[in-house]
Design a protein around this motif. Structure first.
Motif, mmCIF file in Angstrom:
data_model
loop_
_atom_site.group_PDB
_atom_site.id
_atom_site.type_symbol
_atom_site.label_atom_id
_atom_site.label_comp_id
_atom_site.label_asym_id
_atom_site.label_seq_id
_atom_site.Cartn_x
_atom_site.Cartn_y
_atom_site.Cartn_z
ATOM 1 N N GLU A 48 -0.107 -5.873 8.076
ATOM 2 C CA GLU A 48 0.013 -5.757 6.606
ATOM 3 C C GLU A 48 1.504 -5.743 6.233
ATOM 4 N N PHE A 54 7.680 -0.900 4.958
ATOM 5 C CA PHE A 54 6.530 -0.515 4.126
ATOM 6 C C PHE A 54 7.077 0.088 2.827
ATOM 7 N N LYS A 125 -5.949 -6.996 -1.137
ATOM 8 C CA LYS A 125 -6.439 -5.653 -0.789
ATOM 9 C C LYS A 125 -7.183 -4.992 -1.951
ATOM 10 N N PRO A 129 -4.706 2.830 -1.430
ATOM 11 C CA PRO A 129 -4.586 4.286 -1.309
ATOM 12 C C PRO A 129 -3.350 4.803 -2.056
ATOM 13 N N GLY A 130 -3.227 6.117 -2.062
ATOM 14 C CA GLY A 130 -2.015 6.725 -2.608
ATOM 15 C C GLY A 130 -2.100 6.964 -4.101
ATOM 16 N N HIS A 142 3.486 7.451 -1.390
ATOM 17 C CA HIS A 142 2.633 6.325 -0.980
ATOM 18 C C HIS A 142 2.161 5.644 -2.265
ATOM 19 N N GLU A 144 1.156 2.642 -3.390
ATOM 20 C CA GLU A 144 0.464 1.345 -3.483
ATOM 21 C C GLU A 144 -0.169 1.146 -4.852
ATOM 22 N N CYS A 174 -5.583 -2.675 5.924
ATOM 23 C CA CYS A 174 -5.298 -1.265 6.170
ATOM 24 C C CYS A 174 -6.386 -0.311 5.678
ATOM 25 N N ASN A 175 -6.184 0.325 4.536
ATOM 26 C CA ASN A 175 -7.119 1.361 4.079
ATOM 27 C C ASN A 175 -8.552 0.839 3.958
ATOM 28 N N ARG A 177 -10.228 -0.569 6.031
ATOM 29 C CA ARG A 177 -10.993 -0.382 7.275
ATOM 30 C C ARG A 177 -11.767 0.925 7.292
ATOM 31 N N ARG A 178 -11.399 1.842 6.430
ATOM 32 C CA ARG A 178 -12.079 3.143 6.406
ATOM 33 C C ARG A 178 -13.333 3.125 5.535
ATOM 34 N N ASN A 199 -0.381 -0.449 8.038
ATOM 35 C CA ASN A 199 0.826 0.396 8.125
ATOM 36 C C ASN A 199 0.333 1.800 7.874
ATOM 37 N N THR A 200 0.150 2.594 8.898
ATOM 38 C CA THR A 200 -0.377 3.939 8.652
ATOM 39 C C THR A 200 0.604 4.994 9.142
ATOM 40 N N PRO A 201 1.039 5.871 8.217
ATOM 41 C CA PRO A 201 1.974 6.929 8.600
ATOM 42 C C PRO A 201 1.348 7.879 9.610
HETATM 43 N N1 CDT Z 1 -1.284 1.019 4.118
HETATM 44 C C1 CDT Z 1 -2.349 1.835 4.014
HETATM 45 O O1 CDT Z 1 -3.346 1.495 3.398
HETATM 46 N N2 CDT Z 1 -2.253 3.034 4.619
HETATM 47 C C2 CDT Z 1 -3.261 4.047 4.485
HETATM 48 C C3 CDT Z 1 -2.613 5.390 4.526
HETATM 49 C C4 CDT Z 1 -3.012 6.115 3.358
HETATM 50 S S1 CDT Z 1 -2.189 7.637 3.178
HETATM 51 C C5 CDT Z 1 -2.073 7.770 1.474
HETATM 52 C C6 CDT Z 1 -4.342 4.006 5.552
HETATM 53 O O2 CDT Z 1 -5.511 4.200 5.198
HETATM 54 O O3 CDT Z 1 -4.047 3.837 6.720
#
Ligand code: CDT
Length: 320
Positions: A48, A54, A125, A129-130, A142, A144, A174-175, A177-178, A199-201
């Motif tokens: 991503e 990021f 996307k 998130p964020g 965050h 986005e 990224c997000n 996938r959840r 990109n996940t912190p």
């Molecule tokens: N890039 C991205 O979507 N990252 C999110 C982190 C969210 S934390 C506010 C993730 O789901 O991995």
């Protein structure tokens, strides 16, 4: 075993610092493509927002000051070498980037590019998130929801030539996938290969003491493995990894098969290529048995999935 074999790769990128230009990122991606060629790879998946740091972690009061993070054309001068490398090596590639459309819309976007240089599929996307505004409680922002609009293309799947075969390909970012809904919408289109960059912190800024540090990677892998198993598809999940301007991204890119097994996993926080030979014929098993949707799905019981957004409390049972 089938004759639908494909060599696929996750091309994880190490950190890209805020001050580094696209030329640095593209140079590194070209080296990964060369390595992919040496290993006989036919499809490469980059992360991503692969061209820059990021940037949603950086707040800009005036959004106009963030204009330089977006691509206004694709290919551009900066990204053209990737398209040329694809042609030279006969490799298709997936690229995530920040898109600004000619009419001024901003999306977190991914494309899949055929070795000819033609864009086969574009995805924007959906699950952002964020937050939209500066949050003084958070040590890292965050943003986005500030910098992107919700994607307007749904979750498209297309049948495309891939390597020596054809495959039904889809993308999420990224997000996404959840969210099982994202996987299922693609499963319903018989997706065989999901390409996904992230990109996940490493640190959850919303953690209230309930999420142990090591579970960050676990939750990512859990989601990708479950999505792949429940929709009988392969997934190539590629991270940006390592410390960008002091902020850690956890990496751990993986390639997963339709049984939900991790076939390959990155072991560094650097640029790293992981590859597998995927037998796409493997998707048929789940699809024709336990996840034979036509035989077993019960959409009449799933109305609330599309009928409401937030959850509602159930009725309360009381004795007597
Ligand atoms: N890039 C991205 O979507 N990252 C999110 C982190 C969210 S934390 C506010 C993730 O789901 O991995």
């Amino acid at each position: 075993m089938s004759d639908r074999k494909l060599v696929i790769a996750a091309a994880q990128l190490g950190p890209i610092q805020k001050a580094e230009g696209r030329d640095v990122a593209v140079g590194r991606m070209l080296r990964l493509m060369e390595k992919a060629h040496q290993r006989g790879v036919q499809v490469v998946v980059f992360p991503e927002l692969a061209l820059t740091t990021f940037f949603p972690r950086w707040y800009e009061e005036d959004i106009a000051n963030a204009a330089h993070w977006y691509e206004t054309s694709m290919p551009s001068n900066a990204t053209a070498p990737l398209f040329e490398a694809a042609k030279k090596y006969g490799i298709g590639f997936h690229l995530g980037y920040a898109e600004k459309t000619p009419d001024g819309h901003h999306f977190n976007t991914a494309i899949y590019v055929h070795p000819s240089g033609e864009t086969v599929l574009k995805y924007r996307k959906v699950h952002l998130p964020g937050h939209r505004d500066f949050d003084p409680i958070r040590k890292v922002q965050h943003l986005e929801k500030r910098y992107f609009e919700v994607g307007d293309l749904g979750f498209p799947v297309i049948r495309a030539p891939l390597g020596d075969t054809e495959a039904n390909i889809g993308m999420m970012i990224c997000n996404d996938r959840r969210w099982p809904e994202a996987w299922r919408v693609m499963g319903l289109q018989q997706v065989e290969l999901v390409m996904l960059g992230y990109n996940t912190p490493s640190l959850n800024m919303d953690n209230r003491g309930f999420e142990a540090h090591h579970l960050r990677v676990e939750h990512s892998h859990l989601s990708i493995r479950a999505g792949s198993y429940q929709n009988a598809c392969f997934a190539v999940a590629t991270a940006k990894a390592g410390t960008e301007d002091g902020h850690e991204l956890f990496g751990h890119s993986i390639i997963v098969n339709p049984q939900g097994e991790i076939m390959a996993q990155a072991t560094s926080w650097q640029d790293e290529l992981i590859t597998v030979e995927a037998d796409l014929g493997m998707c048929a098993l789940g699809r024709s048995t336990i996840f034979n949707f036509a035989a077993h799905r019960r959409p009449e019981a799933y109305g609330s999935i599309t009928g409401q957004i937030g959850s509602t409390p159930p009725p309360a049972w009381r004795p007597g």
